[in-house]
Design a protein around this motif. Structure first.
Motif, PDB file in Angstrom:
ATOM      1  N   ALA A 194       0.833  -1.213   0.000  1.00 30.68           N
ATOM      2  CA  ALA A 194       0.000   0.000   0.000  1.00 30.68           C
ATOM      3  C   ALA A 194       0.862   1.255   0.000  1.00 30.68           C
ATOM      4  CB  ALA A 194      -0.927  -0.007   1.218  1.00 30.68           C
ATOM      5  N   LEU A 195       1.965   1.235   0.767  1.00 32.71           N
ATOM      6  CA  LEU A 195       2.863   2.387   0.799  1.00 32.71           C
ATOM      7  C   LEU A 195       3.601   2.543  -0.531  1.00 32.71           C
ATOM      8  CD1 LEU A 195       4.322   2.106   4.412  1.00 32.71           C
ATOM      9  CD2 LEU A 195       2.754   3.853   3.547  1.00 32.71           C
ATOM     10  N   GLU A 235       2.482   1.734  -3.437  1.00 33.05           N
ATOM     11  CA  GLU A 235       1.523   2.311  -4.377  1.00 33.05           C
ATOM     12  C   GLU A 235       1.299   3.788  -4.076  1.00 33.05           C
ATOM     13  OE1 GLU A 235      -1.918  -0.139  -4.012  1.00 33.05           O
ATOM     14  OE2 GLU A 235      -0.954  -1.901  -4.931  1.00 33.05           O
ATOM     15  N   LYS A 236       1.297   4.142  -2.806  1.00 37.63           N
ATOM     16  CA  LYS A 236       1.106   5.541  -2.406  1.00 37.63           C
ATOM     17  C   LYS A 236       2.198   6.438  -2.985  1.00 37.63           C
ATOM     18  CE  LYS A 236       1.049   8.446   1.770  1.00 37.63           C
ATOM     19  NZ  LYS A 236       1.087   8.424   3.256  1.00 37.63           N
ATOM     20  N   TYR A 237       3.435   5.906  -3.031  1.00 38.74           N
ATOM     21  CA  TYR A 237       4.561   6.726  -3.487  1.00 38.74           C
ATOM     22  C   TYR A 237       5.018   6.383  -4.906  1.00 38.74           C
ATOM     23  CZ  TYR A 237       4.839   8.319   1.327  1.00 38.74           C
ATOM     24  OH  TYR A 237       4.552   8.867   2.552  1.00 38.74           O
ATOM     25  N   GLU A 264       7.565   8.297   7.102  1.00 35.86           N
ATOM     26  CA  GLU A 264       6.934   7.030   7.447  1.00 35.86           C
ATOM     27  C   GLU A 264       7.498   6.462   8.751  1.00 35.86           C
ATOM     28  OE1 GLU A 264       4.309   5.765   6.161  1.00 35.86           O
ATOM     29  OE2 GLU A 264       4.173   7.243   4.541  1.00 35.86           O
TER      30      GLU A 264
END
Length: 581
Positions: A249-250, A252-254, A268
């Motif tokens: 998820a992280l 994909e976030k970045y 983070e």
């Protein structure tokens, strides 16, 4: 530099100047051999960045035996305990094996030592240079060939000087590949590197920080709902190692790994340690990396090429096993190579390197697969069907006493073999061949000063033979029979080089002199076990005694009776691993 190498010959060519390669080189020099160390990078200009930073108790013991532990302790940070937090409260769990290390048993190294890998290898290189041996930087192996008809130096290696492009040939007896996970030596030897690479991504960073976390200079851990189990490790020079899971998820976030900047890693990290506050004063290094576990199909090829460290095994940093396992490789291999080079050890001794190390490394990797999945919040196959949160299963895993002992290295033992020989006769001790030598205080004659048993088992590529002679009031006749048997022309002391043996006698009584205590001339150096604690720890009956052979690396080799029959058994033991004079 290449002109210096042009006509150079070495007992062992070591490829890779990291901590494992430099430790192998240092030991070989210490043992009287001629190593040659080549490294493809220019270490003098490389920054001192992260990588491995934790040494566990057994690793420190092993380094102490080659006079390196104190040098590292002067530079690093020792931790003796740790805290684990969940939602800001201290709870049970986390890095249990690093907590309350004062409770550890028969070791005097009841702590973990934290020091960045580059500083560790620099100390090994400094120690190597004390023997007038320097590493050749910016040199890379391109190929090698072996011709057993060339008796003195059957290995010829082509080494390229990366500064000027010249290639030279180096003659050697053996090659050690300690050149990392992408090992050129392993590839040249056509050794497989089997394993897997998972989708898990972790962040590791070294920084100077401020925090309101209690006891921040302990080896701590934190449960995080979004970032897995957080590693919090004090490091040298006021740094702190912070590690956490960088989830899909992280990513994909970045926008993937390319978007993970230092600023992202810092932001983070602050979320990961919540509800504790975290401020960064300086970040020296950070990385995002994938988790993979691989092991070489063999640690030895063609009887002349050996692999050590990351060249033959890679895994995550979940329980800080990488450098520790590499040091164990280096310690296990170096003395065996030295005795073989010097014409003392048989080929069976070198064969034992792969036989001993590879099964243990496989266990490290199997454990690592479980740990890395649990830290990442996933259920390993062995825990399928469990309903608890993964952090609870991880706590259960780390609470296992056998797992803790193995992780700290104190529970590492080698299987029965010609080198770890179990006498089929009546048991003379409760410590078994292949097990680590327990440490205990003895007493020096005269001064009465305490001395640790392991400190007399210094690793000089020699076997230490300790006669636990018990109480001479009961054991004097059998002790005298040992003396008589050792003087026989067919005793192993006459058949094998005397320089490979070190002798000690430990009676379980108080006294003012060796001969006075024993009633006869002592065999070797005498230390007293006045409290009888050493005899108790080793399970030796003070009314009967025993002879225990310790390998150069301070694992127990064999245990035999303290009488003429025991000496005969030692004849057979050493005949299996040493060449006769």
């Amino acid at each position: 530099m290449s002109e210096e190498l042009e006509h150079l010959r070495a007992d062992v060519l070591i490829v890779g100047g990291g901590p494992v390669g430099s430790l192998v080189a240092y030991q070989l020099a210490r043992f009287g051999c001629k190593p040659l160390l080549v490294e493809q990078d220019d270490k003098n200009t490389m920054p001192c960045y992260g990588r491995a930073c934790t040494l566990w108790p057994r690793t420190i013991e092993l380094l102490d035996a080659v006079n390196m532990a104190e040098k590292l302790m002067q530079l690093g940070v020792a931790t003796r305990s740790g805290l684990h937090f969940h939602e800001g409260r201290r709870v049970k769990g986390g890095l249990m094996y690093g907590s309350r290390m004062d409770k550890l048993g028969d070791t005097f190294f009841k702590f973990a030592l934290h020091l960045r890998q580059r500083l560790t290898e620099e100390e090994f290189i400094k120690a190597l240079q004390e023997y007038d041996i320097k590493p050749y930087l910016l040199h890379s192996i391109e190929r090698y060939r072996i011709d057993e008809s060339i008796e003195d130096y059957p290995v010829t290696a082509d080494v390229r000087n990366l500064a000027n492009g010249q290639t030279v040939q180096i003659k050697a007896k053996y090659i050690v590949g300690a050149d990392g996970g992408k090992s050129t030596v392993r590839k040249l030897a056509s050794i497989s590197f089997d394993g897997e690479h998972t989708k898990h991504r972790w962040i590791r960073m070294d920084a100077v920080v401020k925090t309101d976390m209690p006891n921040p200079r302990n080896l701590n851990s934190i449960d995080s709902a979004s970032h897995g189990q957080i590693l919090w490790c004090p490091n040298d020079n006021g740094l702190t190692r912070i590690g956490y899971v960088f989830s899909q998820a992280l990513l994909e976030k970045y926008g993937g790994e390319e978007g993970v900047t230092m600023e992202v890693a810092m932001e983070e990290a602050k979320k990961a340690v919540s509800p504790f506050k975290l401020e960064f004063e300086r970040v020296d290094w950070f990385t995002i990396y994938g988790i993979g576990q691989r092991i070489a199909g063999t640690f030895c090829a063609q009887d002349r090429v050996f692999l050590a460290g990351d060249a033959c095994h890679t895994h995550s940093s979940g329980s800080a096993q990488g450098l520790n396992t590499g040091v164990h490789d280096a310690i296990n291999l170096a003395w065996k190579l030295a005795l073989r080079v010097q014409g003392i050890g048989k080929k069976t001794l070198l064969d034992s390197y792969d036989a001993e190390r590879r099964p243990l490394v496989q266990r490290v990797i199997d454990n690592d697969k479980t740990i890395s999945m649990l830290i990442s919040g996933q259920y390993p196959p062995r825990f399928e069907g469990r309903n608890e949160h993964t952090r609870e299963i991880l706590t259960e895993w780390f609470e296992d006493i056998n797992m803790q002992s193995f992780t700290l290295g104190l529970g590492i033992s080698y299987a029965p073999s010609i080198l770890n020989f179990e006498d089929p006769g009546p048991s003379r001790a409760t410590v078994n061949p292949g097990e680590r030598a327990p440490d205990v205080y003895l007493t020096k004659l005269g001064t009465g000063d305490p001395i640790r048993l392991q400190s007399i088992l210094k690793n000089n590529a020699k076997f230490s033979i300790i006669i636990f002679s018990g109480n001479p009031a009961y054991t004097k006749p059998s002790y005298s029979s040992v003396q008589a048997a050792l003087s026989h022309p067919q005793s192993f002391t006459a058949l094998f080089p005397k320089r490979v043996f070190r002798w000690f006698t430990i009676p379980s009584v108080f006294g003012n002199g060796g001969q006075e205590v024993l009633g006869v001339a002592p065999i070797g150096t005498v230390y007293l076990d006045e409290s009888v604690k050493a005899h108790e720890i080793y399970g030796v009956d003070p009314t009967r005694g025993a002879i225990i052979v310790f390998r150069p690396d301070s694992w127990v080799g064999t245990v035999v009776p303290m009488d003429e029959s025991g000496v005969k058994k030692l004849n057979g033991y050493f005949d299996g691993i040493l060449e006769r004079e």
